[in-house]
Enzyme design. Sequence first.
Site, PDB file in Angstrom:
ATOM      1  N   ASN A 285       0.915  -1.138  -0.090  1.00  0.00           N
ATOM      2  CA  ASN A 285       0.065  -0.093  -0.013  1.00  0.00           C
ATOM      3  C   ASN A 285       0.972   1.235   0.035  1.00  0.00           C
ATOM      4  O   ASN A 285       1.938   1.366   0.622  1.00  0.00           O
ATOM      5  CB  ASN A 285      -0.736  -0.001   1.184  1.00  0.00           C
ATOM      6  CG  ASN A 285      -0.389  -0.107   2.612  1.00  0.00           C
ATOM      7  OD1 ASN A 285       0.520  -0.796   2.632  1.00  0.00           O
ATOM      8  ND2 ASN A 285      -1.033   0.501   3.512  1.00  0.00           N
TER       9      ASN A 285
ATOM     10  N   GLU B 205       0.426   5.157   0.779  1.00  0.00           N
ATOM     11  CA  GLU B 205      -0.556   6.273   1.140  1.00  0.00           C
ATOM     12  C   GLU B 205      -0.053   7.499   0.655  1.00  0.00           C
ATOM     13  O   GLU B 205       0.893   7.934  -0.006  1.00  0.00           O
ATOM     14  CB  GLU B 205      -0.571   6.290   2.722  1.00  0.00           C
ATOM     15  CG  GLU B 205      -1.204   4.803   3.169  1.00  0.00           C
ATOM     16  CD  GLU B 205      -1.577   4.716   4.614  1.00  0.00           C
ATOM     17  OE1 GLU B 205      -1.055   5.779   5.296  1.00  0.00           O
ATOM     18  OE2 GLU B 205      -2.168   3.967   4.982  1.00  0.00           O
TER      19      GLU B 205
ATOM     20  N   CYS C 295      -4.109   0.699  -2.655  1.00  0.00           N
ATOM     21  CA  CYS C 295      -3.789  -0.544  -1.843  1.00  0.00           C
ATOM     22  C   CYS C 295      -2.776  -1.455  -2.359  1.00  0.00           C
ATOM     23  O   CYS C 295      -2.400  -1.305  -3.501  1.00  0.00           O
ATOM     24  CB  CYS C 295      -5.350  -1.254  -1.742  1.00  0.00           C
ATOM     25  SG  CYS C 295      -6.423  -0.492  -0.931  1.00  0.00           S
TER      26      CYS C 295
ATOM     27  N   GLU D  40      -3.171  -4.644  -3.160  1.00  0.00           N
ATOM     28  CA  GLU D  40      -3.609  -5.417  -4.155  1.00  0.00           C
ATOM     29  C   GLU D  40      -3.562  -4.733  -5.504  1.00  0.00           C
ATOM     30  O   GLU D  40      -3.121  -5.498  -6.658  1.00  0.00           O
ATOM     31  CB  GLU D  40      -5.099  -5.936  -3.805  1.00  0.00           C
ATOM     32  CG  GLU D  40      -5.308  -6.691  -2.614  1.00  0.00           C
ATOM     33  CD  GLU D  40      -5.386  -5.936  -1.180  1.00  0.00           C
ATOM     34  OE1 GLU D  40      -4.896  -4.746  -1.367  1.00  0.00           O
ATOM     35  OE2 GLU D  40      -6.219  -6.210  -0.331  1.00  0.00           O
TER      36      GLU D  40
ATOM     37  N   CYS E 153     -10.645  -2.471  -4.667  1.00  0.00           N
ATOM     38  CA  CYS E 153      -9.570  -3.911  -5.037  1.00  0.00           C
ATOM     39  C   CYS E 153     -10.482  -4.751  -5.602  1.00  0.00           C
ATOM     40  O   CYS E 153     -10.010  -5.476  -6.780  1.00  0.00           O
ATOM     41  CB  CYS E 153      -8.458  -4.300  -3.902  1.00  0.00           C
ATOM     42  SG  CYS E 153      -7.384  -2.916  -3.667  1.00  0.00           S
TER      43      CYS E 153
HETATM   44  N1  THU Z   1      -5.356  -1.452   2.472  1.00  0.00           N
HETATM   45  C1  THU Z   1      -4.716  -2.294   1.376  1.00  0.00           C
HETATM   46  O1  THU Z   1      -3.653  -2.042   1.017  1.00  0.00           O
HETATM   47  N2  THU Z   1      -5.493  -3.443   1.176  1.00  0.00           N
HETATM   48  C2  THU Z   1      -6.530  -3.938   1.638  1.00  0.00           C
HETATM   49  O2  THU Z   1      -7.270  -4.713   1.352  1.00  0.00           O
HETATM   50  C3  THU Z   1      -7.202  -2.823   2.734  1.00  0.00           C
HETATM   51  C4  THU Z   1      -6.495  -1.608   2.808  1.00  0.00           C
HETATM   52  C5  THU Z   1      -4.505   0.071   2.843  1.00  0.00           C
HETATM   53  C6  THU Z   1      -5.079   1.129   2.438  1.00  0.00           C
HETATM   54  C7  THU Z   1      -4.378   1.979   3.435  1.00  0.00           C
HETATM   55  O3  THU Z   1      -3.150   2.261   3.137  1.00  0.00           O
HETATM   56  C8  THU Z   1      -4.482   1.342   4.854  1.00  0.00           C
HETATM   57  O4  THU Z   1      -4.586  -0.057   4.407  1.00  0.00           O
HETATM   58  C9  THU Z   1      -5.462   1.340   5.830  1.00  0.00           C
HETATM   59  O5  THU Z   1      -6.878   1.380   5.205  1.00  0.00           O
END
Ligand code: THU
Length: 131
Positions: free
Chosen positions: A42, A44, A53, A55, A93
């Site tokens: 992920n 941000e 994310c 995925e 995702c």
């Molecule tokens: N996040 C993911 O990378 N994948 C997921 O399936 C759920 C959420 C990340 C997004 C964000 O950076 C952090 O988790 C909190 O939501």
Amino acid sequence: MDDQALMKLAEKAAEKSYSPYSHFSVGAALLCSDGAVYTGCNIENVSFSVTNCAERTALFSAIADGRRDFVKIAVIAFRHDGRIVLTPPCGVCRQALLEFCSGDLDILMTDGHNITEAKLNSLMPSAFCEF
Ligand code: THU
């Protein structure tokens, strides 16, 4: 590649997570039919909605490399205290995966002890897919 090995690659990808806002590090490893694996974390942003994310990072990296033949994706997520939290892919995702994968795609998730498996179409029933 077995499920544990794929999950290990997802774990390694989570180490690259850029998550200074949530402190929630996620890694994903997407397996292709010939055994190739694309990983992602992920990423941000201070403007939260820009966040990508793990995925989708893995999926987009595979698509950009010309791949379309996906078999399974492993996902692992670590809280700020290092605890692993069972994390199914978010709705965005799931929709992104459905664009390129059949509903038969296996999604592997872990709570740190066991690996749980679900089909994409069981997590995303009645998805919008045509207009
Ligand atoms: N996040 C993911 O990378 N994948 C997921 O399936 C759920 C959420 C990340 C997004 C964000 O950076 C952090 O988790 C909190 O939501």
